[in-house]
Design a protein around this motif. Structure first.
Motif, PDB file in Angstrom:
ATOM      1  N   ARG A  99       0.831  -1.204   0.000  1.00 56.73           N
ATOM      2  CA  ARG A  99       0.000   0.000   0.000  1.00 56.73           C
ATOM      3  C   ARG A  99       0.866   1.255   0.000  1.00 56.73           C
ATOM      4  N   SER A 100       0.482   2.223  -0.825  1.00 54.58           N
ATOM      5  CA  SER A 100       0.980   3.570  -0.597  1.00 54.58           C
ATOM      6  C   SER A 100       0.187   4.123   0.589  1.00 54.58           C
ATOM      7  N   MET A 101       0.852   4.904   1.425  1.00 54.65           N
ATOM      8  CA  MET A 101       0.225   5.406   2.646  1.00 54.65           C
ATOM      9  C   MET A 101       0.277   6.930   2.677  1.00 54.65           C
ATOM     10  N   GLY A 102      -0.791   7.516   3.175  1.00 57.64           N
ATOM     11  CA  GLY A 102      -0.853   8.968   3.254  1.00 57.64           C
ATOM     12  C   GLY A 102      -1.151   9.444   4.664  1.00 57.64           C
TER      13      GLY A 102
ATOM     14  N   SER B 157      -5.764   9.948  -3.009  1.00 58.41           N
ATOM     15  CA  SER B 157      -7.120   9.739  -2.509  1.00 58.41           C
ATOM     16  C   SER B 157      -7.135   8.589  -1.509  1.00 58.41           C
ATOM     17  N   PRO B 158      -7.844   8.729  -0.403  1.00 56.93           N
ATOM     18  CA  PRO B 158      -7.891   7.647   0.580  1.00 56.93           C
ATOM     19  C   PRO B 158      -8.622   6.438   0.025  1.00 56.93           C
ATOM     20  N   LEU B 159      -8.122   5.264   0.383  1.00 63.38           N
ATOM     21  CA  LEU B 159      -8.691   4.016  -0.119  1.00 63.38           C
ATOM     22  C   LEU B 159      -9.635   3.348   0.866  1.00 63.38           C
ATOM     23  N   LEU B 160      -9.401   3.561   2.142  1.00 61.97           N
ATOM     24  CA  LEU B 160     -10.173   2.865   3.159  1.00 61.97           C
ATOM     25  C   LEU B 160     -11.278   3.768   3.693  1.00 61.97           C
TER      26      LEU B 160
ATOM     27  N   CYS C 231      -3.932   8.773   9.250  1.00 55.88           N
ATOM     28  CA  CYS C 231      -3.295   8.083   8.136  1.00 55.88           C
ATOM     29  C   CYS C 231      -4.336   7.219   7.430  1.00 55.88           C
ATOM     30  N   ASN C 232      -4.021   6.857   6.203  1.00 52.01           N
ATOM     31  CA  ASN C 232      -4.891   5.965   5.427  1.00 52.01           C
ATOM     32  C   ASN C 232      -4.075   5.421   4.266  1.00 52.01           C
ATOM     33  N   ALA C 233      -4.471   4.305   3.739  1.00 50.70           N
ATOM     34  CA  ALA C 233      -3.912   3.845   2.478  1.00 50.70           C
ATOM     35  C   ALA C 233      -4.423   4.784   1.381  1.00 50.70           C
TER      36      ALA C 233
END
Length: 120
Positions: free
Chosen positions: A32-35, A104-107, A95-97
């Motif tokens: 996962r890329s993480m933000g 853009s957040p995935l979760l 944080c989010n994937a």
């Protein structure tokens, strides 16, 4: 079970530093890329920056040169090192994937966040 647990926030004076952590589980972290995101009172949540699977990073202009994102795949954890903090950095941080191109957040699930307050 998907979990995102942010920690490390607190009260800091302008010019100070903090290191935030986001421990994850159940999200296949290493692919996962993480933000990191933040949300100040009365404002929309915004992307602070992201780190890709390969370790490349991108940052919002407002934090470029002051914030650094890193990751530890062995610990399923992403970090946000914040230096030269300003009052405008005051917000709850999450944080989010993310998708690596747009951030853009995935979760749909978000953690509880960690509060950062920059004030003298």
């Amino acid at each position: 079970q998907v979990q995102l647990v942010e920690s490390g926030g607190g009260l800091v004076q302008p010019g100070g530093s903090l290191r935030l952590s986001c421990a994850t589980s159940g999200i296949f972290f290493d692919i996962r890329s993480m933000g990191w995101f933040r949300q100040a009172p009365g404002k929309q949540r915004e992307l602070v920056g992201l780190i890709t699977i390969g370790g490349s990073t991108k940052y919002a202009d407002s934090v470029k040169g002051r914030f650094t994102i890193s990751r530890d795949n062995a610990k399923n954890t992403v970090y946000l090192q914040m230096n030269s903090l300003k009052p405008d950095d005051t917000a709850a941080y999450y944080c989010n994937a993310v998708t690596p191109g747009t951030g853009s957040p995935l979760l749909s699930l978000w953690g509880q966040g960690t509060q950062v307050t920059v004030s003298s």
